[in-house]
Scaffold this motif. Structure first.
Motif, PDB file in Angstrom:
ATOM      1  N   ILE A  32       0.845  -1.205   0.000  1.00  0.00           N
ATOM      2  CA  ILE A  32       0.000   0.000   0.000  1.00  0.00           C
ATOM      3  C   ILE A  32       0.875   1.247   0.000  1.00  0.00           C
ATOM      4  N   ARG A  33       1.927   1.243   0.803  1.00  0.00           N
ATOM      5  CA  ARG A  33       2.844   2.400   0.846  1.00  0.00           C
ATOM      6  C   ARG A  33       3.549   2.600  -0.491  1.00  0.00           C
ATOM      7  N   LEU A  37       3.725   5.957  -3.375  1.00  0.00           N
ATOM      8  CA  LEU A  37       4.935   6.577  -3.921  1.00  0.00           C
ATOM      9  C   LEU A  37       4.886   6.733  -5.440  1.00  0.00           C
ATOM     10  N   LEU A  38       4.158   5.847  -6.086  1.00  0.00           N
ATOM     11  CA  LEU A  38       4.143   5.823  -7.552  1.00  0.00           C
ATOM     12  C   LEU A  38       3.182   6.864  -8.108  1.00  0.00           C
ATOM     13  N   SER A  39       3.447   7.265  -9.357  1.00  0.00           N
ATOM     14  CA  SER A  39       2.598   8.279  -9.984  1.00  0.00           C
ATOM     15  C   SER A  39       1.188   7.725 -10.189  1.00  0.00           C
ATOM     16  N   LYS A  40       0.230   8.616 -10.200  1.00  0.00           N
ATOM     17  CA  LYS A  40      -1.184   8.235 -10.289  1.00  0.00           C
ATOM     18  C   LYS A  40      -1.664   8.233 -11.746  1.00  0.00           C
ATOM     19  N   THR A  41      -0.934   7.535 -12.611  1.00  0.00           N
ATOM     20  CA  THR A  41      -1.354   7.413 -14.009  1.00  0.00           C
ATOM     21  C   THR A  41      -2.583   6.500 -14.071  1.00  0.00           C
ATOM     22  N   PRO A  42      -3.368   6.600 -15.132  1.00  0.00           N
ATOM     23  CA  PRO A  42      -4.543   5.712 -15.241  1.00  0.00           C
ATOM     24  C   PRO A  42      -4.173   4.224 -15.145  1.00  0.00           C
ATOM     25  N   GLU A  43      -3.046   3.866 -15.759  1.00  0.00           N
ATOM     26  CA  GLU A  43      -2.612   2.465 -15.734  1.00  0.00           C
ATOM     27  C   GLU A  43      -2.252   2.028 -14.315  1.00  0.00           C
ATOM     28  N   ASN A  44      -1.474   2.870 -13.629  1.00  0.00           N
ATOM     29  CA  ASN A  44      -1.086   2.546 -12.257  1.00  0.00           C
ATOM     30  C   ASN A  44      -2.303   2.437 -11.345  1.00  0.00           C
ATOM     31  N   LEU A  45      -3.265   3.324 -11.508  1.00  0.00           N
ATOM     32  CA  LEU A  45      -4.442   3.299 -10.642  1.00  0.00           C
ATOM     33  C   LEU A  45      -5.203   1.983 -10.757  1.00  0.00           C
ATOM     34  N   ILE A  46      -5.282   1.444 -11.967  1.00  0.00           N
ATOM     35  CA  ILE A  46      -5.952   0.158 -12.162  1.00  0.00           C
ATOM     36  C   ILE A  46      -5.188  -0.943 -11.414  1.00  0.00           C
ATOM     37  N   VAL A  47      -3.877  -0.941 -11.565  1.00  0.00           N
ATOM     38  CA  VAL A  47      -3.056  -1.957 -10.906  1.00  0.00           C
ATOM     39  C   VAL A  47      -3.088  -1.771  -9.390  1.00  0.00           C
ATOM     40  N   PHE A  48      -3.076  -0.520  -8.919  1.00  0.00           N
ATOM     41  CA  PHE A  48      -3.134  -0.270  -7.468  1.00  0.00           C
ATOM     42  C   PHE A  48      -4.349  -0.957  -6.855  1.00  0.00           C
ATOM     43  N   SER A  49      -5.477  -0.799  -7.494  1.00  0.00           N
ATOM     44  CA  SER A  49      -6.709  -1.390  -6.986  1.00  0.00           C
ATOM     45  C   SER A  49      -6.582  -2.911  -6.888  1.00  0.00           C
ATOM     46  N   GLN A  50      -6.028  -3.516  -7.916  1.00  0.00           N
ATOM     47  CA  GLN A  50      -5.875  -4.972  -7.952  1.00  0.00           C
ATOM     48  C   GLN A  50      -4.876  -5.469  -6.921  1.00  0.00           C
ATOM     49  N   ILE A  51      -3.739  -4.803  -6.836  1.00  0.00           N
ATOM     50  CA  ILE A  51      -2.678  -5.297  -5.951  1.00  0.00           C
ATOM     51  C   ILE A  51      -3.019  -5.074  -4.476  1.00  0.00           C
ATOM     52  N   ILE A  52      -3.732  -4.018  -4.177  1.00  0.00           N
ATOM     53  CA  ILE A  52      -4.147  -3.796  -2.787  1.00  0.00           C
ATOM     54  C   ILE A  52      -5.144  -4.877  -2.384  1.00  0.00           C
ATOM     55  N   VAL A  94       3.816  -6.277 -13.149  1.00  0.00           N
ATOM     56  CA  VAL A  94       3.218  -5.241 -14.003  1.00  0.00           C
ATOM     57  C   VAL A  94       3.701  -3.863 -13.544  1.00  0.00           C
ATOM     58  N   LEU A  95       3.672  -3.625 -12.231  1.00  0.00           N
ATOM     59  CA  LEU A  95       4.144  -2.332 -11.711  1.00  0.00           C
ATOM     60  C   LEU A  95       5.607  -2.096 -12.054  1.00  0.00           C
ATOM     61  N   LEU A  96       6.404  -3.140 -12.024  1.00  0.00           N
ATOM     62  CA  LEU A  96       7.823  -3.008 -12.375  1.00  0.00           C
ATOM     63  C   LEU A  96       7.979  -2.526 -13.816  1.00  0.00           C
ATOM     64  N   HIS A  97       7.181  -3.076 -14.721  1.00  0.00           N
ATOM     65  CA  HIS A  97       7.256  -2.653 -16.128  1.00  0.00           C
ATOM     66  C   HIS A  97       6.760  -1.220 -16.322  1.00  0.00           C
ATOM     67  N   LEU A  98       5.767  -0.826 -15.526  1.00  0.00           N
ATOM     68  CA  LEU A  98       5.227   0.534 -15.643  1.00  0.00           C
ATOM     69  C   LEU A  98       6.076   1.574 -14.917  1.00  0.00           C
TER      70      LEU A  98
END
Length: 132
Positions: A32-33, A37-52, A94-98
């Protein structure tokens, strides 16, 4: 009526596994932390939801396994932990690639997750052997 022997057995198992459960909570919090730290791009936001969801589910299902009423239920809970850990590792990849600039942080979380996955794989094998 409460079966005292069963309750004592469950409480002993709960106390014995409390440290591992705390590690799983810590793992979810680290993820979660990381998302903060990561930017709130549309792609990251989708992954954030899944990984949390997947990372917090690992500890939740592990906690549930401690109070399983049957051996098959216990094994089922551990299998879910295994699946959620594998899913979390997928989303970390996925986050590593983004976010390649955060490779060090992500790789540390991947290593920790892989160690949990090995534990769950071994635990499921043992639980399945013990239910036969």
């Amino acid at each position: 009526r409460l079966n005292i022997r069963y309750y004592i057995k469950v409480m002993h198992a709960t106390n014995r596994n409390h440290e591992f459960r705390k590690k799983l909570i810590g793992y979810a919090v680290k993820i979660i932390r990381l998302t903060k730290l990561l930017s709130k791009t549309p792609e990251n936001l989708i992954v954030f939801s899944q990984i949390i969801r997947s990372s917090t589910s690992i500890g939740g299902n592990y906690a549930e396994s401690m109070f399983a009423l049957t051996k098959p239920d216990f094994t089922h809970c551990l299998n879910i932990c295994k699946k959620e850990t594998a899913e979390t590792l997928h989303w970390l990849e996925v986050l590593l690639h983004l976010n390649p600039k955060f490779a060090k942080e992500i790789d540390q979380l991947k290593d920790e997750g892989e160690s949990y996955l090995r534990i769950f794989i071994s635990s499921v094998k043992t639980a399945q052997k013990n239910t036969k």
